[in-house]
Design an enzyme around this catalytic site. Structure first.
Site, PDB file in Angstrom:
ATOM      1  CD  GLU A  61      -5.828   7.665   7.671  1.00 44.06           C
ATOM      2  OE1 GLU A  61      -5.057   7.296   6.729  1.00 44.06           O
ATOM      3  OE2 GLU A  61      -6.703   8.404   7.884  1.00 44.06           O
ATOM      4  CE  LYS A  87     -19.693  12.397  13.884  1.00 37.36           C
ATOM      5  NZ  LYS A  87     -19.776  13.317  12.624  1.00 37.36           N
ATOM      6  CG  MET A 129      14.411  -9.351  -3.208  1.00 34.12           C
ATOM      7  SD  MET A 129      15.817 -10.190  -3.084  1.00 34.12           S
ATOM      8  CE  MET A 129      16.034 -10.138  -1.222  1.00 34.12           C
ATOM      9  CG  PHE A 140     -18.869  12.017   2.693  1.00 35.81           C
ATOM     10  CD1 PHE A 140     -18.301  12.170   1.574  1.00 35.81           C
ATOM     11  CD2 PHE A 140     -18.309  12.555   4.066  1.00 35.81           C
ATOM     12  CE1 PHE A 140     -16.931  12.415   1.391  1.00 35.81           C
ATOM     13  CE2 PHE A 140     -17.037  12.998   3.711  1.00 35.81           C
ATOM     14  CZ  PHE A 140     -16.239  13.031   2.635  1.00 35.81           C
ATOM     15  CD  GLN A 141     -14.682  10.615   4.759  1.00 38.29           C
ATOM     16  OE1 GLN A 141     -14.777  10.842   6.083  1.00 38.29           O
ATOM     17  NE2 GLN A 141     -13.536  11.258   3.978  1.00 38.29           N
TER      18      GLN A 141
HETATM   19  C1  LIG Z   1       4.436  -2.950  -0.944  1.00 38.41           C
HETATM   20  C2  LIG Z   1       5.058  -3.689  -1.809  1.00 38.41           C
HETATM   21  N1  LIG Z   1       5.215  -3.546  -2.971  1.00 38.41           N
HETATM   22  C3  LIG Z   1       5.888  -4.398  -3.683  1.00 38.41           C
HETATM   23  C4  LIG Z   1       6.845  -5.434  -3.357  1.00 38.41           C
HETATM   24  C5  LIG Z   1       7.677  -6.249  -3.996  1.00 38.41           C
HETATM   25  N2  LIG Z   1       9.326  -6.144  -3.515  1.00 38.41           N
HETATM   26  C6  LIG Z   1       9.547  -6.889  -2.801  1.00 38.41           C
HETATM   27  S1  LIG Z   1      11.293  -6.308  -2.396  1.00 38.41           S
HETATM   28  C7  LIG Z   1      11.210  -5.009  -3.576  1.00 38.41           C
HETATM   29  C8  LIG Z   1      12.334  -4.108  -3.990  1.00 38.41           C
HETATM   30  C9  LIG Z   1      12.762  -3.159  -2.801  1.00 38.41           C
HETATM   31  O1  LIG Z   1      13.531  -2.164  -2.998  1.00 38.41           O
HETATM   32  P1  LIG Z   1      14.149  -1.093  -2.003  1.00 38.41           P
HETATM   33  O2  LIG Z   1      13.237  -0.721  -1.273  1.00 38.41           O
HETATM   34  O3  LIG Z   1      15.012  -0.252  -2.774  1.00 38.41           O
HETATM   35  O4  LIG Z   1      15.278  -2.199  -1.215  1.00 38.41           O
HETATM   36  P2  LIG Z   1      16.398  -3.152  -1.705  1.00 38.41           P
HETATM   37  O5  LIG Z   1      15.941  -4.467  -2.303  1.00 38.41           O
HETATM   38  O6  LIG Z   1      16.979  -2.570  -2.964  1.00 38.41           O
HETATM   39  O7  LIG Z   1      17.189  -3.310  -0.744  1.00 38.41           O
HETATM   40  C10 LIG Z   1      10.080  -4.950  -4.150  1.00 38.41           C
HETATM   41  C11 LIG Z   1       9.474  -3.914  -4.963  1.00 38.41           C
HETATM   42  C12 LIG Z   1       6.783  -5.425  -1.864  1.00 38.41           C
HETATM   43  N3  LIG Z   1       7.444  -6.155  -1.159  1.00 38.41           N
HETATM   44  N4  LIG Z   1       5.886  -4.633  -0.945  1.00 38.41           N
END
Ligand SMILES: Cc1ncc(C[n+]2csc(CCOP(=O)(O)OP(=O)(O)O)c2C)c(N)n1
Lengths: 190, 575
Positions: free
Chosen positions: B65, B177, B490, B127-128
């Protein structure tokens, strides 16, 4: 840019904690109370008191909420509340801009009143009244500001207060404009 | 049937039908062509009604979803229409929440219809059963539960109006529902007015005059382009406006593509990984004109050191944005297009030669120190910037680009040369990893005639890669580029810069992405050597179907410039 003295004073004033009264006109819709209160929850603002009732206009409710926060914060919060789809408008007042009251009820044992006149005097001299007399207990009612209702509580304590409850604040602005007219003006404005 | 669902005809004849069928007919009356969704017990009557309307509406069965939400977001952003999502109660609805929150932060119009347990079971932990109204309240523009079938058309009409008007946002309609099963008299009337809601505020003449006077007196004006420009379709008037008074304009990540990158007054990106000149000169301009943007902390850095010298004109349709983060000297509340149209005749022609030269001079420094080395690297490994350069060149800036969250997102925003508005789709405010793949899929469904390229990190790809199944089933020819650095890049960059290189749980052992795509019959290739890059990009773009290009990039590349978190815009670092 260096701040001027006036700017500094304004900033200090904006950041001082005080009580604000919010008066919110809304549709009478289930779930809206939740929508309003989460705006405070999210900013960790504690609600001091809250009251909801229908206004003189059918289907339009008024929320009266008292919070303790800063001017800066309350201005942001009130804009967020206005943004809720089912809210007509929200006003923010400081306590000297409105007339307001709270109502308090005190439950004391009936026997206190049988032992002399002191308790009865207390009631009369404090602008309170006796709401009900039961065999075991009496309920006293007092309308007033928080310091006044609390004052009576302290005075009644030596006689044994079984229960005390105070309502949320209800308030009216000092304007001559009724709700209906205000809503009409709001409508015309947009 | 025609008369019932004709979009142009506002009122329609009454017809007896089930609540479930009324849902479908209401959507048709709103002109909905595409629904992204996933069925389950509590929404089965609606899916059953849908079965009879398959020739009139396209339903796409996603694989999760959250994917339905992001797909609808991608669709809504490129089509400028309301995206529609179906989900069942309980876990179906809770799976939507991340996407709803994302749409809320990024002002994307979505109507979500969730099934709910029968009204007799509400509150019984059936349920749900989950409290969808309660859970979604903080992240929706509006929500409503329907327990009476007769409410369906009116509430759906309201939902569309609210989602789309003013500052757009997501709306949730939760339908029990029994209301779906109940019989009702269907009649549809579009909503154009709600007595408590005034989506487009009137512009105040006095404030227009004040703004014009500030702009006309200004020697160093600077304009910030937010997504509000795109939402109100103000990109043409924006161009006329900045050209008339020669005002340099920089953009937020969601304002990207409103003004073509090649425009001489486009001075680049704002914020943490934005360009050098616009960040630095934010603290030198004398008048700052912010249009349809909300001064997010990723844009402003330390607010106490943000544009303190400038008079701020803040143009926004949402009054609650005024003075929220940055105090406005002149607030101009209204629709961006209307405001700029009203303002244009009031501003004088100006040249601002020396001021514009400041931007050029500073940009030269960035080109030399950061941009050239990123786009034309000498490193042994491939860098993200050169991949984006090749994609930008090969698509001639014509593509819709969908990014995930992380380093690749910043690099793409910095280096793709957009030509057309509504071409950049990204999760800006919430920064939701996993956004790009489903959003790209939705964007491609919305704009089948335009190339859609998703650029995703190896981390984010693995958050929603199951949507490859949807791409496979519906043969959605979306191009997927994984910039694989083997790290949550990042976060790793922050660890390197601010946590003494302590790489705590950011390195990933990655699967064979090409094999995974192959499992869904999606072709692809992996490139690790620079000399194969151009041909690989070309092959991907020329391929008639979906395609996955994995590019192995330098493991420990950092994105620069950077304003460290909490620092001032003029503390921007080039290395
Ligand atoms: C759902 C979610 N969980 C954690 C983060 C924290 N976060 C921001 S950037 C990042 C790293 C992303 O890594 P990748 O997808 O490999 O991309 P890159 O930065 O290497 O280009 C994380 C873990 C986030 N933004 N969203």
């Amino acid at each position: 840019m260096n701040k001027t003295k006036i700017e500094e004073e304004v900033t200090a004033d904006n950041q001082e904690l005080r009580s604000f009264n919010l008066s919110i006109l809304t549709e009478n819709k289930s779930g809206l109370l939740n929508a309003v209160t989460i705006i405070f929850t999210r900013r960790k603002i504690n609600i001091e008191s809250i009251n909801v009732s229908e206004t003189e206009v059918e289907g339009v409710s008024r929320y009266t909420i008292v919070i303790k926060t800063t001017r800066e914060q309350v201005d942001k919060v009130v804009k967020r509340i206005r943004k809720l789809i089912d809210v007509f408008w929200a006003f923010v007042y400081e306590s000297d801009e409105i007339f307001y009251q709270e109502i308090a009820l005190y439950k004391v044992p009936t026997k206190v009143f049988l032992n002399g006149e002191k308790a009865e005097h207390l009631v009369r001299n404090n602008g309170a009244r006796i709401l009900v007399i039961e065999e075991d207990f009496i309920i006293i009612e007092k309308t007033g500001h928080q310091n006044e209702t609390k004052d009576l509580l302290e005075k009644l304590k030596p006689y044994g207060v079984l229960e005390f409850v105070r309502s949320g604040r209800i308030a009216m602005s000092k304007s001559m404009r009724g709700t209906e007219l205000f809503l009409q003006e709001l409508h015309n404005h947009y | 049937m025609e008369t019932l669902v004709n979009e142009k005809q506002i009122t329609t004849a009454k017809k007896t039908m089930s609540g479930a069928e009324a849902v479908i007919c209401s959507l048709l009356a709103e002109g909905v062509e595409t629904i992204f969704g996933y069925p389950g017990g509590a929404i089965m009557p609606i899916y059953d009604a849908l079965y009879d309307y398959m020739d009139q509406v396209n339903h796409i069965l996603v694989r999760h979803e959250q994917g339905a939400m992001h797909a609808a977001q991608g669709f809504a952003r490129v089509r400028k229409e309301v995206g529609v999502v179906f989900a069942t109660s309980g876990p179906g609805a809770t799976n939507l929440i991340t996407g709803i929150a994302d749409a809320h932060t990024d002002s994307t119009p979505i109507v979500c219809i969730t099934g709910q347990v029968p009204s007799s079971l509400l509150g019984t932990d059936a349920f749900q059963e989950t409290d969808v109204i309660g859970i979604s309240m903080p992240v929706t523009k509006w929500n409503h539960q329907i327990t009476d079938a007769r409410e369906i058309p009116e509430i759906i009409a309201k939902a569309f109006y609210i989602a789309k008007s003013g500052r757009p946002g997501p709306v949730v309609i939760d339908i029990t529902k029994d209301a779906q099963f109940a019989s009702m008299e269907f009649e549809y009337q579009k909503c154009s007015k709600i007595r408590t809601y005034h989506p487009v505020p009137k512009i105040k003449e006095e404030q227009l005059q004040q703004a014009a006077s500030l702009i006309n007196k200004s020697e160093r004006p600077f304009l910030l382009v937010g997504q509000g420009i795109l939402i109100s379709e103000a990109q043409d008037i924006l161009r006329s406006f900045i050209e008339k008074a020669n005002i340099p304009a920089a953009w937020t990540i969601l304002g990207l593509s409103a003004l073509e990158n090649s425009h001489p007054l486009n001075v680049g990106m704002l914020g943490m990984h934005g360009n050098y000149a616009p960040n630095l000169l934010t603290n030198e301009c004398d008048v700052l004109i912010a249009v349809g943007m909300r001064f997010d902390d990723r844009v402003t850095g330390d607010l106490t050191k943000y544009a303190r010298q400038a008079k701020v004109i803040h143009i926004d349709i949402d009054p609650s944005e005024i003075d929220k983060n940055v105090k406005a000297d002149v607030p101009l509340i209204g629709d961006a297009k209307q405001v700029l149209e009203a303002l244009l005749p009031l501003v004088s022609k100006k040249r601002h030669g020396p001021w514009l030269k400041r931007f050029k001079d500073l940009h030269k420094i960035e080109v030399e120190k950061v941009i050239t080395p990123a786009l034309y690297p000498q490193t042994p490994g491939i860098l993200m910037g050169e991949v984006i350069r090749h994609i930008s060149e090969a698509t001639k800036g014509e593509a819709i680009i969908v990014t995930d969250v992380g380093q690749h997102q910043m690099v793409t925003s910095r280096y793709y040369n957009f030509k057309h508005p509504h071409s950049n789709v990204t999760s800006g405010g919430l920064g939701t990893m996993g956004f790009a793949l489903p959003a790209a899929m939705g964007a491609k469904v919305g704009m089948p005639e335009r190339p859609v390229v998703a650029i995703i990190g190896d981390g984010g790809f693995q958050m929603t890669l199951q949507e490859l199944g949807t791409i496979f089933q519906y043969e959605i020819p979306v191009k997927i580029v994984i910039l694989n650095n083997g790290f949550l890049g990042m976060v790793r960059q922050w660890q390197q810069m601010f946590f003494e290189r302590r790489y705590s749980f950011t390195e990933m052992k990655n699967p064979d992405f090409i094999a995974i795509a192959g499992g869904f019959s999606i072709q692809g290739q992996k490139v690790s050597d620079r000399k194969h890059l151009v041909a690989a990009v070309k092959e991907m773009l020329g391929h008639p179907a979906a395609y996955l290009l994995e590019v192995v990039v330098e493991k420990e590349e950092n994105v620069f410039p950077m304003i460290p978190s909490g620092a001032a815009v003029d503390d921007i670092r080039m290395e």
